[in-house]
Design an enzyme around this catalytic site. Sequence first.
Site, short mmCIF file in Angstrom:
data_model
loop_
_atom_site.label_atom_id
_atom_site.label_comp_id
_atom_site.label_asym_id
_atom_site.label_seq_id
_atom_site.Cartn_x
_atom_site.Cartn_y
_atom_site.Cartn_z
N GLY A 85 24.49 64.59 1.53
CA GLY A 85 25.79 63.65 0.95
C GLY A 85 25.88 64.60 -0.70
O GLY A 85 25.44 65.08 -1.44
N SER A 137 27.06 64.72 -5.15
CA SER A 137 26.45 64.31 -5.56
C SER A 137 27.07 62.26 -5.81
O SER A 137 28.44 62.54 -6.06
CB SER A 137 26.19 65.12 -7.08
OG SER A 137 26.18 64.62 -7.70
N GLY A 143 24.83 58.29 -2.88
CA GLY A 143 23.79 57.06 -3.45
C GLY A 143 22.15 57.75 -2.53
O GLY A 143 21.64 57.09 -2.12
N SER A 160 22.06 69.80 -0.43
CA SER A 160 22.20 70.64 0.96
C SER A 160 23.50 70.91 2.06
O SER A 160 23.50 70.38 2.56
CB SER A 160 20.81 70.23 2.35
OG SER A 160 21.08 68.91 2.35
P1 ADP Z 1 23.31 60.97 -5.07
O1 ADP Z 1 21.15 60.88 -5.32
O2 ADP Z 1 22.84 61.30 -4.15
O3 ADP Z 1 23.69 62.02 -6.35
P2 ADP Z 1 22.67 58.51 -6.58
O4 ADP Z 1 21.45 58.07 -5.98
O5 ADP Z 1 22.12 59.00 -7.26
O6 ADP Z 1 23.12 59.93 -5.61
O7 ADP Z 1 23.75 57.55 -7.58
C1 ADP Z 1 24.38 56.61 -6.95
C2 ADP Z 1 25.04 55.89 -7.73
O8 ADP Z 1 26.31 54.84 -6.52
C3 ADP Z 1 24.19 54.75 -7.85
O9 ADP Z 1 24.38 54.40 -9.50
C4 ADP Z 1 23.93 53.37 -7.20
O10 ADP Z 1 23.62 52.51 -8.07
C5 ADP Z 1 25.46 53.90 -6.65
N1 ADP Z 1 25.67 52.75 -5.36
C6 ADP Z 1 26.44 52.43 -5.19
N2 ADP Z 1 27.08 51.16 -3.73
C7 ADP Z 1 25.71 51.74 -3.59
C8 ADP Z 1 25.15 51.34 -2.40
N3 ADP Z 1 25.94 51.06 -1.62
N4 ADP Z 1 23.98 53.13 -1.94
C9 ADP Z 1 23.44 53.85 -2.45
N5 ADP Z 1 23.86 53.85 -4.28
C10 ADP Z 1 25.58 52.74 -4.42
#
Ligand code: ADP
Length: 197
Positions: A32, A34, A37, A106
């Site tokens: 997914g 950046s 989540g 990815s």
């Molecule tokens: P990635 O690893 O895909 O780059 P992150 O996990 O670092 O993304 O960041 C996702 C952000 O979105 C976090 O700040 C998280 O708290 C927020 N967020 C809001 N709603 C959700 C959700 N349902 N699931 C995952 N993250 C969420």
Amino acid sequence: MNNIHPIFDKLLTKSDKELFLNQRGIVLWFTGLSGSGKSTIAEGLEKLLFSKGYFVQVLDGDNTRTGINKNLGFSIKDREENIRRVAEISKLFIDSGVICINSFVSPTIEIRQKAKDIIGSENFIEVFVNTPLEVCEARDVKGLYKKARAGEIKGFTGIDSPFESPLKADVELLTANQTVEESIHDVFNKVIKRLSL
Ligand code: ADP
């Protein structure tokens, strides 16, 4: 050495280790954009599974790009090599019966297929963290979208580098209208059968 159980007389197999851990060694491959989540859900899922007795390892950019992959950048060639090494490492984990949660952008179908080929399709669960670009950009957890829009980062996925959505992911998470807890339980419910013997 006579009193050792006969199972230890031969080289231990993946199944021996799965039996020992009472779980299936399998990869949950999170893909997914950046900020979609992936890491948040991967970490939450790891804790949830661990609390229920499952043995889990999370692999992400933080623990691979700082070590084994620290010589790699974000060109297509380096992204491919990054994913190839991560896939090979996860294969070693799952051969030890461990559940491996991989959190990597990815970005292309081809790159994910390569990972799947290395890991083996029977051991690979593709989890598409499907969050619209606008939502990821509004979250802008690490301020990277702002930098990409300003041209300070080149080749940023979703801005000036493509992201190809999976055509048929095993699991799809629509996080835009879910809380973090809801997303964690959503993926848990969708994969738990495949993690159990
Ligand atoms: P990635 O690893 O895909 O780059 P992150 O996990 O670092 O993304 O960041 C996702 C952000 O979105 C976090 O700040 C998280 O708290 C927020 N967020 C809001 N709603 C959700 C959700 N349902 N699931 C995952 N993250 C969420």
